[in-house]
Design a protein around this motif. Structure first.
Motif, PDB file in Angstrom:
ATOM      1  N   GLY A  66       7.932  19.366   2.492  1.00  0.00           N
ATOM      2  CA  GLY A  66       7.329  18.738   3.672  1.00  0.00           C
ATOM      3  C   GLY A  66       7.312  19.612   4.892  1.00  0.00           C
ATOM      4  O   GLY A  66       6.456  19.453   5.768  1.00  0.00           O
ATOM      5  N   LYS A  67       8.269  20.524   4.999  1.00  0.00           N
ATOM      6  CA  LYS A  67       8.253  21.500   6.093  1.00  0.00           C
ATOM      7  C   LYS A  67       9.098  22.704   5.718  1.00  0.00           C
ATOM      8  O   LYS A  67       9.901  22.635   4.780  1.00  0.00           O
ATOM      9  CB  LYS A  67       8.730  20.885   7.413  1.00  0.00           C
ATOM     10  CG  LYS A  67      10.206  20.533   7.478  1.00  0.00           C
ATOM     11  CD  LYS A  67      10.506  19.744   8.756  1.00  0.00           C
ATOM     12  CE  LYS A  67      11.201  20.582   9.805  1.00  0.00           C
ATOM     13  NZ  LYS A  67      11.719  19.823  10.955  1.00  0.00           N
ATOM     14  N   GLY A  68       8.934  23.802   6.428  1.00  0.00           N
ATOM     15  CA  GLY A  68       9.726  25.000   6.156  1.00  0.00           C
ATOM     16  C   GLY A  68       9.589  25.989   7.286  1.00  0.00           C
ATOM     17  O   GLY A  68       8.618  25.953   8.050  1.00  0.00           O
ATOM     18  N   VAL A  69      10.572  26.883   7.395  1.00  0.00           N
ATOM     19  CA  VAL A  69      10.600  27.857   8.484  1.00  0.00           C
ATOM     20  C   VAL A  69       9.686  29.033   8.155  1.00  0.00           C
ATOM     21  O   VAL A  69       9.874  29.713   7.145  1.00  0.00           O
ATOM     22  CB  VAL A  69      12.039  28.358   8.737  1.00  0.00           C
ATOM     23  CG1 VAL A  69      12.041  29.434   9.821  1.00  0.00           C
ATOM     24  CG2 VAL A  69      12.950  27.209   9.137  1.00  0.00           C
ATOM     25  N   ALA A  70       8.708  29.254   9.033  1.00  0.00           N
ATOM     26  CA  ALA A  70       7.817  30.401   8.891  1.00  0.00           C
ATOM     27  C   ALA A  70       8.428  31.649   9.523  1.00  0.00           C
ATOM     28  O   ALA A  70       8.187  32.770   9.055  1.00  0.00           O
ATOM     29  CB  ALA A  70       6.468  30.096   9.545  1.00  0.00           C
ATOM     30  N   GLY A  71       9.206  31.466  10.600  1.00  0.00           N
ATOM     31  CA  GLY A  71       9.819  32.602  11.271  1.00  0.00           C
ATOM     32  C   GLY A  71      10.695  32.128  12.410  1.00  0.00           C
ATOM     33  O   GLY A  71      10.631  30.963  12.811  1.00  0.00           O
ATOM     34  N   THR A  72      11.531  33.046  12.933  1.00  0.00           N
ATOM     35  CA  THR A  72      12.510  32.738  13.986  1.00  0.00           C
ATOM     36  C   THR A  72      12.402  33.809  15.071  1.00  0.00           C
ATOM     37  O   THR A  72      12.518  35.008  14.779  1.00  0.00           O
ATOM     38  CB  THR A  72      13.929  32.690  13.384  1.00  0.00           C
ATOM     39  OG1 THR A  72      13.922  31.795  12.264  1.00  0.00           O
ATOM     40  CG2 THR A  72      14.949  32.218  14.406  1.00  0.00           C
ATOM     41  N   TYR A  73      12.165  33.353  16.305  1.00  0.00           N
ATOM     42  CA  TYR A  73      11.847  34.293  17.404  1.00  0.00           C
ATOM     43  C   TYR A  73      12.386  33.763  18.731  1.00  0.00           C
ATOM     44  O   TYR A  73      12.682  32.578  18.856  1.00  0.00           O
ATOM     45  CB  TYR A  73      10.314  34.411  17.554  1.00  0.00           C
ATOM     46  CG  TYR A  73       9.585  34.686  16.275  1.00  0.00           C
ATOM     47  CD1 TYR A  73       9.422  35.993  15.810  1.00  0.00           C
ATOM     48  CD2 TYR A  73       9.073  33.644  15.509  1.00  0.00           C
ATOM     49  CE1 TYR A  73       8.767  36.237  14.619  1.00  0.00           C
ATOM     50  CE2 TYR A  73       8.414  33.879  14.317  1.00  0.00           C
ATOM     51  CZ  TYR A  73       8.266  35.182  13.874  1.00  0.00           C
ATOM     52  OH  TYR A  73       7.624  35.420  12.685  1.00  0.00           O
ATOM     53  N   PRO A  74      12.429  34.631  19.757  1.00  0.00           N
ATOM     54  CA  PRO A  74      12.656  34.131  21.115  1.00  0.00           C
ATOM     55  C   PRO A  74      11.562  33.113  21.485  1.00  0.00           C
ATOM     56  O   PRO A  74      10.459  33.146  20.913  1.00  0.00           O
ATOM     57  CB  PRO A  74      12.539  35.391  21.981  1.00  0.00           C
ATOM     58  CG  PRO A  74      12.850  36.521  21.045  1.00  0.00           C
ATOM     59  CD  PRO A  74      12.304  36.096  19.711  1.00  0.00           C
ATOM     60  N   HIS A  75      11.864  32.235  22.443  1.00  0.00           N
ATOM     61  CA  HIS A  75      11.017  31.061  22.691  1.00  0.00           C
ATOM     62  C   HIS A  75       9.546  31.393  22.913  1.00  0.00           C
ATOM     63  O   HIS A  75       8.662  30.773  22.308  1.00  0.00           O
ATOM     64  CB  HIS A  75      11.556  30.272  23.883  1.00  0.00           C
ATOM     65  CG  HIS A  75      10.885  28.942  24.033  1.00  0.00           C
ATOM     66  ND1 HIS A  75      10.048  28.640  25.065  1.00  0.00           N
ATOM     67  CD2 HIS A  75      10.904  27.842  23.230  1.00  0.00           C
ATOM     68  CE1 HIS A  75       9.595  27.403  24.910  1.00  0.00           C
ATOM     69  NE2 HIS A  75      10.100  26.900  23.818  1.00  0.00           N
ATOM     70  N   GLU A  76       9.260  32.345  23.786  1.00  0.00           N
ATOM     71  CA  GLU A  76       7.860  32.637  24.146  1.00  0.00           C
ATOM     72  C   GLU A  76       7.056  33.114  22.932  1.00  0.00           C
ATOM     73  O   GLU A  76       5.885  32.743  22.754  1.00  0.00           O
ATOM     74  CB  GLU A  76       7.837  33.723  25.237  1.00  0.00           C
ATOM     75  CG  GLU A  76       6.731  33.573  26.233  1.00  0.00           C
ATOM     76  CD  GLU A  76       6.835  34.591  27.361  1.00  0.00           C
ATOM     77  OE1 GLU A  76       5.826  35.247  27.636  1.00  0.00           O
ATOM     78  OE2 GLU A  76       7.939  34.733  27.938  1.00  0.00           O
ATOM     79  N   ILE A  77       7.698  33.925  22.088  1.00  0.00           N
ATOM     80  CA  ILE A  77       7.013  34.466  20.900  1.00  0.00           C
ATOM     81  C   ILE A  77       6.799  33.346  19.881  1.00  0.00           C
ATOM     82  O   ILE A  77       5.718  33.237  19.278  1.00  0.00           O
ATOM     83  CB  ILE A  77       7.814  35.639  20.304  1.00  0.00           C
ATOM     84  CG1 ILE A  77       7.833  36.787  21.319  1.00  0.00           C
ATOM     85  CG2 ILE A  77       7.234  36.084  18.970  1.00  0.00           C
ATOM     86  CD1 ILE A  77       8.754  37.932  20.966  1.00  0.00           C
TER      87      ILE A  77
END
Ligand code: TYC
Length: 103
Positions: A66-77
């Motif tokens: 149903g959902k999954g993490v595409a990526g992890t970044y600082p907030h603005e990015i």
């Protein structure tokens, strides 16, 4: 009479001497019934810089869970990648959605 002036006001003088790491944010892609699998895999490769193998695995995980993490970044990015993802999806007529959540 109202007191005027600032004779008794003390300015704060604390100084930060170390820099905090920026907080990190997960971009989640959400499953839906209409966005083609190949489109999601392309998004994961081009916007989230996944290898073809990782992109396929993440896409299938989202499809199943149903959902999954595409990526992890600082907030603005993270916000920019979410905007870019939905912009590309809408331009192709797909309902793909994503969320940004503190990691
Ligand atoms: N469920 C979609 C299908 O069967 C594929 C899909 C995967 C859609 C991941 C969105 O975030 C998504 N065509």
């Amino acid at each position: 009479m109202t007191r005027q002036g600032n004779a008794n006001v003390q300015a704060s003088t604390s100084t930060q001497t170390t820099i905090d790491e920026p907080s990190m944010y997960n971009v989640y892609l959400l499953n839906d019934d209409y966005t083609p699998m190949d489109f999601v895999t392309e998004i994961l490769k081009t916007i989230f810089r996944k290898s073809p193998e990782d992109a396929e695995a993440v896409m299938l995980k989202i499809h199943e869970d149903g959902k999954g993490v595409a990526g992890t970044y600082p907030h603005e990015i993270a916000e920019q990648k979410a905007i870019e993802t939905t912009a590309q999806a809408r331009s192709q007529g797909h309902p793909l959605n994503c969320t940004v959540e503190k990691a």
